[in-house]
Enzyme design. Structure first.
Site, PDB file in Angstrom:
ATOM      1  N   LYS A  13     -73.946  17.011  22.445  1.00 34.63           N
ATOM      2  CA  LYS A  13     -74.030  16.165  23.791  1.00 34.63           C
ATOM      3  C   LYS A  13     -75.588  15.667  23.473  1.00 34.63           C
ATOM      4  O   LYS A  13     -75.179  14.724  23.227  1.00 34.63           O
ATOM      5  CB  LYS A  13     -74.197  16.920  24.418  1.00 34.63           C
ATOM      6  CG  LYS A  13     -72.430  17.291  25.631  1.00 34.63           C
ATOM      7  CD  LYS A  13     -72.436  17.887  26.452  1.00 34.63           C
ATOM      8  CE  LYS A  13     -73.296  19.138  27.120  1.00 34.63           C
ATOM      9  NZ  LYS A  13     -73.039  20.553  26.172  1.00 34.63           N
ATOM     10  N   ARG A  88     -69.646  18.241  35.877  1.00 41.10           N
ATOM     11  CA  ARG A  88     -69.931  19.303  35.148  1.00 41.10           C
ATOM     12  C   ARG A  88     -69.143  20.373  36.151  1.00 41.10           C
ATOM     13  O   ARG A  88     -68.316  21.048  36.011  1.00 41.10           O
ATOM     14  CB  ARG A  88     -70.791  20.061  34.643  1.00 41.10           C
ATOM     15  CG  ARG A  88     -71.250  20.363  33.529  1.00 41.10           C
ATOM     16  CD  ARG A  88     -72.760  21.713  33.403  1.00 41.10           C
ATOM     17  NE  ARG A  88     -73.001  22.146  32.183  1.00 41.10           N
ATOM     18  CZ  ARG A  88     -73.524  21.775  31.635  1.00 41.10           C
ATOM     19  NH1 ARG A  88     -74.248  20.601  31.385  1.00 41.10           N
ATOM     20  NH2 ARG A  88     -74.034  22.524  30.688  1.00 41.10           N
ATOM     21  N   ARG A 127     -80.377  26.660  17.272  1.00 43.82           N
ATOM     22  CA  ARG A 127     -81.404  26.079  17.490  1.00 43.82           C
ATOM     23  C   ARG A 127     -82.708  25.570  18.013  1.00 43.82           C
ATOM     24  O   ARG A 127     -83.415  27.445  18.398  1.00 43.82           O
ATOM     25  CB  ARG A 127     -80.699  25.688  18.625  1.00 43.82           C
ATOM     26  CG  ARG A 127     -81.344  24.295  19.824  1.00 43.82           C
ATOM     27  CD  ARG A 127     -80.956  23.805  20.533  1.00 43.82           C
ATOM     28  NE  ARG A 127     -80.479  24.908  21.736  1.00 43.82           N
ATOM     29  CZ  ARG A 127     -79.422  24.361  23.339  1.00 43.82           C
ATOM     30  NH1 ARG A 127     -78.589  23.002  22.466  1.00 43.82           N
ATOM     31  NH2 ARG A 127     -78.907  24.938  23.479  1.00 43.82           N
ATOM     32  N   ARG A 161     -84.670  28.020  23.919  1.00 44.50           N
ATOM     33  CA  ARG A 161     -84.148  27.559  25.074  1.00 44.50           C
ATOM     34  C   ARG A 161     -84.136  29.394  25.338  1.00 44.50           C
ATOM     35  O   ARG A 161     -83.735  30.804  24.685  1.00 44.50           O
ATOM     36  CB  ARG A 161     -83.622  27.273  25.358  1.00 44.50           C
ATOM     37  CG  ARG A 161     -83.344  25.580  25.792  1.00 44.50           C
ATOM     38  CD  ARG A 161     -82.411  25.336  25.709  1.00 44.50           C
ATOM     39  NE  ARG A 161     -81.764  25.003  26.095  1.00 44.50           N
ATOM     40  CZ  ARG A 161     -79.590  24.900  26.481  1.00 44.50           C
ATOM     41  NH1 ARG A 161     -80.016  23.009  25.428  1.00 44.50           N
ATOM     42  NH2 ARG A 161     -79.032  25.228  27.177  1.00 44.50           N
ATOM     43  N   ARG A 172     -71.785  31.279  29.103  1.00 47.04           N
ATOM     44  CA  ARG A 172     -71.905  29.378  29.806  1.00 47.04           C
ATOM     45  C   ARG A 172     -70.651  28.800  28.840  1.00 47.04           C
ATOM     46  O   ARG A 172     -69.861  27.815  29.502  1.00 47.04           O
ATOM     47  CB  ARG A 172     -72.597  28.789  28.808  1.00 47.04           C
ATOM     48  CG  ARG A 172     -74.756  29.044  29.057  1.00 47.04           C
ATOM     49  CD  ARG A 172     -75.468  29.129  28.235  1.00 47.04           C
ATOM     50  NE  ARG A 172     -75.311  27.687  27.343  1.00 47.04           N
ATOM     51  CZ  ARG A 172     -76.314  27.250  26.099  1.00 47.04           C
ATOM     52  NH1 ARG A 172     -77.033  28.699  25.606  1.00 47.04           N
ATOM     53  NH2 ARG A 172     -76.711  26.103  25.834  1.00 47.04           N
TER      54      ARG A 172
HETATM   55  P1  AP5 Z   1     -76.944  20.370  21.360  1.00 51.55           P
HETATM   56  O1  AP5 Z   1     -77.320  18.286  20.403  1.00 51.55           O
HETATM   57  O2  AP5 Z   1     -78.599  20.745  21.272  1.00 51.55           O
HETATM   58  O3  AP5 Z   1     -76.063  20.642  22.267  1.00 51.55           O
HETATM   59  P2  AP5 Z   1     -76.176  20.135  23.125  1.00 51.55           P
HETATM   60  O4  AP5 Z   1     -74.683  19.770  23.414  1.00 51.55           O
HETATM   61  O5  AP5 Z   1     -76.307  19.684  23.696  1.00 51.55           O
HETATM   62  O6  AP5 Z   1     -75.624  21.380  23.708  1.00 51.55           O
HETATM   63  P3  AP5 Z   1     -76.080  22.207  25.231  1.00 51.55           P
HETATM   64  O7  AP5 Z   1     -76.957  23.124  24.617  1.00 51.55           O
HETATM   65  O8  AP5 Z   1     -77.861  21.552  25.087  1.00 51.55           O
HETATM   66  O9  AP5 Z   1     -75.544  22.153  26.336  1.00 51.55           O
HETATM   67  P4  AP5 Z   1     -75.714  23.156  27.520  1.00 51.55           P
HETATM   68  O10 AP5 Z   1     -74.390  21.924  28.336  1.00 51.55           O
HETATM   69  O11 AP5 Z   1     -75.317  24.735  27.719  1.00 51.55           O
HETATM   70  O12 AP5 Z   1     -76.913  23.188  27.912  1.00 51.55           O
HETATM   71  P5  AP5 Z   1     -77.754  22.041  29.060  1.00 51.55           P
HETATM   72  O13 AP5 Z   1     -79.337  22.194  28.900  1.00 51.55           O
HETATM   73  O14 AP5 Z   1     -76.527  20.745  29.425  1.00 51.55           O
HETATM   74  O15 AP5 Z   1     -76.932  20.692  19.659  1.00 51.55           O
HETATM   75  C1  AP5 Z   1     -76.649  22.534  19.688  1.00 51.55           C
HETATM   76  C2  AP5 Z   1     -77.731  22.606  18.598  1.00 51.55           C
HETATM   77  O16 AP5 Z   1     -76.681  22.410  17.246  1.00 51.55           O
HETATM   78  C3  AP5 Z   1     -78.871  21.505  17.835  1.00 51.55           C
HETATM   79  O17 AP5 Z   1     -79.965  22.239  17.028  1.00 51.55           O
HETATM   80  C4  AP5 Z   1     -78.820  20.403  17.131  1.00 51.55           C
HETATM   81  O18 AP5 Z   1     -79.173  20.090  15.823  1.00 51.55           O
HETATM   82  C5  AP5 Z   1     -77.068  20.902  16.612  1.00 51.55           C
HETATM   83  N1  AP5 Z   1     -75.980  20.269  15.782  1.00 51.55           N
HETATM   84  C6  AP5 Z   1     -75.844  19.204  16.695  1.00 51.55           C
HETATM   85  N2  AP5 Z   1     -74.502  18.736  16.189  1.00 51.55           N
HETATM   86  C7  AP5 Z   1     -75.168  19.268  14.740  1.00 51.55           C
HETATM   87  C8  AP5 Z   1     -73.326  19.074  13.999  1.00 51.55           C
HETATM   88  N3  AP5 Z   1     -72.549  18.192  14.204  1.00 51.55           N
HETATM   89  N4  AP5 Z   1     -73.507  19.653  13.034  1.00 51.55           N
HETATM   90  C9  AP5 Z   1     -74.677  20.851  12.624  1.00 51.55           C
HETATM   91  N5  AP5 Z   1     -75.160  20.802  13.498  1.00 51.55           N
HETATM   92  C10 AP5 Z   1     -75.415  20.329  14.609  1.00 51.55           C
HETATM   93  O19 AP5 Z   1     -77.784  22.947  29.936  1.00 51.55           O
HETATM   94  C11 AP5 Z   1     -77.753  24.566  30.623  1.00 51.55           C
HETATM   95  C12 AP5 Z   1     -78.061  24.331  31.882  1.00 51.55           C
HETATM   96  O20 AP5 Z   1     -78.500  24.192  32.557  1.00 51.55           O
HETATM   97  C13 AP5 Z   1     -76.201  25.097  32.096  1.00 51.55           C
HETATM   98  O21 AP5 Z   1     -75.736  26.532  31.460  1.00 51.55           O
HETATM   99  C14 AP5 Z   1     -76.341  25.093  33.381  1.00 51.55           C
HETATM  100  O22 AP5 Z   1     -76.833  26.457  34.225  1.00 51.55           O
HETATM  101  C15 AP5 Z   1     -77.455  24.348  33.860  1.00 51.55           C
HETATM  102  N6  AP5 Z   1     -76.785  22.972  34.264  1.00 51.55           N
HETATM  103  C16 AP5 Z   1     -77.038  21.595  33.639  1.00 51.55           C
HETATM  104  N7  AP5 Z   1     -76.479  20.626  33.983  1.00 51.55           N
HETATM  105  C17 AP5 Z   1     -75.743  21.071  34.812  1.00 51.55           C
HETATM  106  C18 AP5 Z   1     -74.764  20.389  35.796  1.00 51.55           C
HETATM  107  N8  AP5 Z   1     -74.586  19.471  35.970  1.00 51.55           N
HETATM  108  N9  AP5 Z   1     -74.342  21.298  36.667  1.00 51.55           N
HETATM  109  C19 AP5 Z   1     -74.751  22.676  36.284  1.00 51.55           C
HETATM  110  N10 AP5 Z   1     -75.853  23.085  36.381  1.00 51.55           N
HETATM  111  C20 AP5 Z   1     -75.800  22.444  35.273  1.00 51.55           C
END
Ligand code: AP5
Ligand code: ZN
Length: 217
Positions: A13, A88, A127, A161, A172
């Site tokens: 994402k 979410r 990552r 992270r 997660r």
């Molecule tokens: P990346 O693009 O970073 O993946 P992502 O989907 O953004 O993963 P996240 O871990 O950031 O998502 P998340 O939902 O767990 O975390 P968030 O910060 O939202 O890609 C991952 C890796 O793969 C990178 O190294 C990239 O280079 C590589 N990659 C990408 N595409 C690829 C491909 N096609 N092939 C190979 N490699 C690839 O949330 C964190 C925490 O915050 C949550 O756990 C929760 O506690 C809280 N939170 C956030 N939003 C909310 C909400 N709306 N409600 C409640 N809690 C929330």
């Protein structure tokens, strides 16, 4: 325009939202980034969110909705946004519908990024991110050209992270399945859903998304 990116941890994402922001000029709004900034600044919301984030759970709807609402009304969002990691929960999705209705906006597309479980763990545990400009990398799939030096800004402070461990990913993913996956049918019912295969190279996924976003906006 309002584009939603749905998908489990590691689906890509953040990576894809940054690319869409550059290409289409819409602003990437990541509630994960906003929450991590609140934690770093030690605001009241950040202090309440930290333990939940470290444990891989979802932060409470009231905190997340209020952070998102404050950001969405800033002037740079007027030209269009890509929501990365929000909504979410069903409560968040309903709150978003209400916020948008009030400003006469609507959702152009809710895109579900679909990946295999094994890929998620591999993507998350490899990552790292440039602390200076926020560019995201991966040890295997997107390494820097020179070890430890950001391709984009030349920064040398790379960080990982706190929640990117193999153990926390399991929690997660469980939170995603229980609370976020139901949004796929929520947006399907609303007629806004598109599914995109998020396996394969980063650029391949990006080109699938580019054509979809171009059609939807
Ligand atoms: P990346 O693009 O970073 O993946 P992502 O989907 O953004 O993963 P996240 O871990 O950031 O998502 P998340 O939902 O767990 O975390 P968030 O910060 O939202 O890609 C991952 C890796 O793969 C990178 O190294 C990239 O280079 C590589 N990659 C990408 N595409 C690829 C491909 N096609 N092939 C190979 N490699 C690839 O949330 C964190 C925490 O915050 C949550 O756990 C929760 O506690 C809280 N939170 C956030 N939003 C909310 C909400 N709306 N409600 C409640 N809690 C929330
Ligand atoms: Zn950088």
């Amino acid at each position: 325009p309002v584009i939603i990116l749905l998908g489990p941890p590691g689906a890509g994402k953040g990576t894809q939202a940054r690319m869409l922001q550059e290409r289409h000029g819409f602003v990437q709004l990541s509630t994960g980034d906003l929450l991590r900034a609140a934690v770093a600044a030690s605001t009241e919301a950040g202090r309440r969110a930290k333990a939940v984030m470290d444990a891989g759970g979802l932060v409470s709807d009231d905190i997340v909705i209020s952070i998102l609402r404050d950001r969405l009304i800033e002037p740079d969002c007027a030209g269009g946004v890509i929501l990365d990691g929000f909504p979410r929960t069903t409560v968040q999705a309903e709150a978003l519908d209400e916020l948008l209705a009030r400003s006469g906006q609507q959702i152009n597309a809710a895109i579900s990024l679909e990946v295999d479980d094994a890929a998620m763990v591999e993507r998350i545990t490899g990552r790292f991110t440039c602390a200076k400009c926020g560019e995201g990398y991966h040890e295997r799939f997107k390494p820097t050209a020179q070890p430890g030096v950001c391709d984009t800004c030349g920064g040398t402070d790379m960080k990982r992270r706190a929640d990117d461990t193999a153990e926390t990913v399991v929690d997660r993913l469980a939170a995603y399945r229980a609370q976020t996956a139901p949004l796929v049918s929520y947006y399907e019912t609303a007629g806004a859903l598109s599914r995109v295969a998020a396996m394969g190279e980063i650029d391949e996924v990006a080109s699938r998304l580019n054509s979809l976003v171009a059609r939807a906006t």
